[in-house]
Design an enzyme around this catalytic site. Sequence first.
Site, mmCIF file in Angstrom:
data_model
loop_
_atom_site.group_PDB
_atom_site.id
_atom_site.type_symbol
_atom_site.label_atom_id
_atom_site.label_comp_id
_atom_site.label_asym_id
_atom_site.label_seq_id
_atom_site.Cartn_x
_atom_site.Cartn_y
_atom_site.Cartn_z
ATOM 1 C CD GLN A 29 -3.119 -0.367 0.014
ATOM 2 O OE1 GLN A 29 -3.347 0.822 -0.147
ATOM 3 N NE2 GLN A 29 -3.690 -1.300 -0.732
ATOM 4 C CG ASP A 44 -2.094 -5.566 9.489
ATOM 5 O OD1 ASP A 44 -2.380 -4.358 9.583
ATOM 6 O OD2 ASP A 44 -2.510 -6.294 8.567
ATOM 7 C CB ALA A 45 3.366 -8.688 12.163
ATOM 8 N N GLY A 46 4.325 -5.676 11.682
ATOM 9 C CA GLY A 46 5.351 -4.628 11.775
ATOM 10 C C GLY A 46 4.860 -3.435 12.589
ATOM 11 C CG HIS A 71 -6.275 -3.984 8.204
ATOM 12 N ND1 HIS A 71 -7.621 -4.243 8.139
ATOM 13 C CD2 HIS A 71 -5.676 -5.195 8.250
ATOM 14 C CE1 HIS A 71 -7.810 -5.548 8.130
ATOM 15 N NE2 HIS A 71 -6.651 -6.150 8.204
ATOM 16 C CD GLU A 123 -17.114 -28.089 -17.156
ATOM 17 O OE1 GLU A 123 -17.791 -27.323 -16.447
ATOM 18 O OE2 GLU A 123 -17.309 -28.217 -18.385
ATOM 19 C CB SER A 141 -27.286 -23.712 -21.251
ATOM 20 O OG SER A 141 -26.956 -24.411 -20.054
HETATM 21 N N1 LIG Z 1 -1.703 -5.287 0.665
HETATM 22 C C1 LIG Z 1 -2.876 -4.761 0.383
HETATM 23 O O1 LIG Z 1 -3.347 -4.878 -0.754
HETATM 24 C C2 LIG Z 1 -3.670 -4.000 1.412
HETATM 25 C C3 LIG Z 1 -4.974 -3.577 1.070
HETATM 26 C C4 LIG Z 1 -5.669 -2.779 1.961
HETATM 27 C C5 LIG Z 1 -5.094 -2.489 3.200
HETATM 28 N N2 LIG Z 1 -3.851 -2.960 3.536
HETATM 29 C C6 LIG Z 1 -3.267 -2.584 4.831
HETATM 30 O O2 LIG Z 1 -2.227 -1.648 4.598
HETATM 31 C C7 LIG Z 1 -1.215 -1.788 5.603
HETATM 32 C C8 LIG Z 1 0.106 -2.060 4.912
HETATM 33 O O3 LIG Z 1 0.016 -3.338 4.305
HETATM 34 P P1 LIG Z 1 0.928 -3.799 3.105
HETATM 35 O O4 LIG Z 1 0.304 -5.010 2.508
HETATM 36 O O5 LIG Z 1 1.285 -2.633 2.275
HETATM 37 O O6 LIG Z 1 2.204 -4.260 3.941
HETATM 38 P P2 LIG Z 1 3.452 -5.041 3.418
HETATM 39 O O7 LIG Z 1 3.503 -5.075 1.935
HETATM 40 O O8 LIG Z 1 3.541 -6.298 4.160
HETATM 41 O O9 LIG Z 1 4.537 -3.966 3.873
HETATM 42 C C9 LIG Z 1 5.583 -4.290 4.528
HETATM 43 C C10 LIG Z 1 6.288 -2.972 4.886
HETATM 44 O O10 LIG Z 1 6.449 -2.961 6.284
HETATM 45 C C11 LIG Z 1 7.842 -2.923 6.567
HETATM 46 N N3 LIG Z 1 8.041 -3.710 7.782
HETATM 47 C C12 LIG Z 1 7.498 -4.925 8.082
HETATM 48 N N4 LIG Z 1 7.888 -5.311 9.322
HETATM 49 C C13 LIG Z 1 8.663 -4.305 9.789
HETATM 50 C C14 LIG Z 1 9.341 -4.105 11.009
HETATM 51 N N5 LIG Z 1 9.310 -5.013 11.988
HETATM 52 N N6 LIG Z 1 10.041 -2.962 11.149
HETATM 53 C C15 LIG Z 1 10.090 -2.040 10.179
HETATM 54 N N7 LIG Z 1 9.461 -2.166 8.999
HETATM 55 C C16 LIG Z 1 8.754 -3.297 8.816
HETATM 56 C C17 LIG Z 1 8.524 -3.500 5.325
HETATM 57 O O11 LIG Z 1 9.845 -3.083 5.229
HETATM 58 P P3 LIG Z 1 10.982 -4.120 4.729
HETATM 59 O O12 LIG Z 1 10.801 -4.287 3.247
HETATM 60 O O13 LIG Z 1 12.245 -3.455 5.095
HETATM 61 O O14 LIG Z 1 10.725 -5.409 5.454
HETATM 62 C C18 LIG Z 1 7.637 -2.892 4.237
HETATM 63 O O15 LIG Z 1 7.938 -1.550 4.009
HETATM 64 C C19 LIG Z 1 -1.670 -2.932 6.498
HETATM 65 O O16 LIG Z 1 -2.352 -2.399 7.597
HETATM 66 C C20 LIG Z 1 -2.623 -3.719 5.603
HETATM 67 O O17 LIG Z 1 -3.544 -4.474 6.331
HETATM 68 C C21 LIG Z 1 -3.137 -3.699 2.658
#
Ligand SMILES: NC(=O)c1ccc[n+]([C@@H]2O[C@H](COP(=O)([O-])OP(=O)(O)OC[C@H]3O[C@@H](n4cnc5c(N)ncnc54)[C@H](OP(=O)(O)O)[C@@H]3O)[C@@H](O)[C@H]2O)c1
Length: 349
Positions: A41, A100-102, A124, A244, A270
């Site tokens: 995102q 979310d875990a981050g 989220h 199918e 159909s």
């Molecule tokens: N994905 C979707 O399509 C989507 C749709 C709607 C809403 N959302 C929401 O948008 C938010 C972001 O989601 P996303 O899917 O974009 O996340 P994501 O792709 O999993 O993004 C990961 C990001 O978080 C960083 N990160 C993860 N763990 C970390 C930590 N412990 N410390 C520092 N940085 C950390 C990563 O950096 P590194 O690369 O350095 O690890 C990366 O920049 C969430 O709340 C999600 O639920 C997502």
Amino acid sequence: MVKINFGGVEEEIVTREEFPLSKAQEVLKNETLAVIGYGAQGPAQALNLKDNGINVIVGQRKGGKSWDKAIDDGWVEGKNLFEIEAACEKATIIMYLLSDAGQKNQWENVKKYLTANKAIYFSHGFSIAYKEQTGVVPPTDVDIILVGPKGTGSKLRDLFIEGKGVNSSYAVAQDATGKAQHRVKAIGIAIGSGFLFPTTFENEVWSDLTGERGVLMGAMTGIMEAQYELFRKNGHSPSEAFNETVEELTQSLIPLIADRGMDWMYTNCSTTAQRGALDWKGKFKEATMPVFEELYERVKNGIETKNVLEANSNPNYREKLDEELKQMRESEMWQTGTQVRKLRPNKQD
Ligand SMILES: NC(=O)c1ccc[n+]([C@@H]2O[C@H](COP(=O)([O-])OP(=O)(O)OC[C@H]3O[C@@H](n4cnc5c(N)ncnc54)[C@H](OP(=O)(O)O)[C@@H]3O)[C@@H](O)[C@H]2O)c1
């Protein structure tokens, strides 16, 4: 807000007509938006905001793929790209778009920059709705807002470039400044949403987690596997079973549903198919309703989010996930899919 009748139920939504981009720009003109996290995102929202003339910077930890991607996308270190804490310090609105875990993991580092009158923004409801599990509890003198695009980051960006938009939900959990409603709607429009519909942090996360475990991903995968295996057990070939179960659905039927609804898809099939499907849909609904009830209950009482946070904190998480997806990819059904895609006249793989 405009009132729209959705199948007999009236809802108030925000459209680009009564909340145009010019209004969003006006609302955000003295704000610094910091997009924290450049995963899925983050890039879409940050680039759309930038292209819409909003003052936006990116905060991302260094050394990983996401940092390199930010550089590739044109963000410049020290100008509009910073490490997480430096970006949070500069921001008036912190857009918390780590995984979310981050978000749980980095919260103490981010929280200290949430001084009075700033806003914390999410895409989220997870971190706030399950605060007992995440520990994400913002101070009482900041706004807590949400815009949840109902599509992937890449879709949000692609549709923006095409001049279209993904629809998003929006919510305010805390309005400390009196500006939260304006701030959230302005960001929703400025990230490129088609229209915005109101929700709460709880409803956003409950529907999202149920939807992805249910029809959107989990149920769809399970029901496809069940039908495919049934065909194979009864002597049908892999290509017959796959066509199918998956190919006809994705190539022929889903586009019809997307264009003009379910009855339109039925109309194009159909009479034999129509009669049978109408007779059987009730049975499938009845059979799956208890599973959906169980799922929704587990989402609401926090079991699902607990599992997600535990799984994500496992150091082998990435390898385990890759292994599970590899098993799926290498199964007979999805290997058949690879072959079927190659045989499409306009093949894509
Ligand atoms: N994905 C979707 O399509 C989507 C749709 C709607 C809403 N959302 C929401 O948008 C938010 C972001 O989601 P996303 O899917 O974009 O996340 P994501 O792709 O999993 O993004 C990961 C990001 O978080 C960083 N990160 C993860 N763990 C970390 C930590 N412990 N410390 C520092 N940085 C950390 C990563 O950096 P590194 O690369 O350095 O690890 C990366 O920049 C969430 O709340 C999600 O639920 C997502």
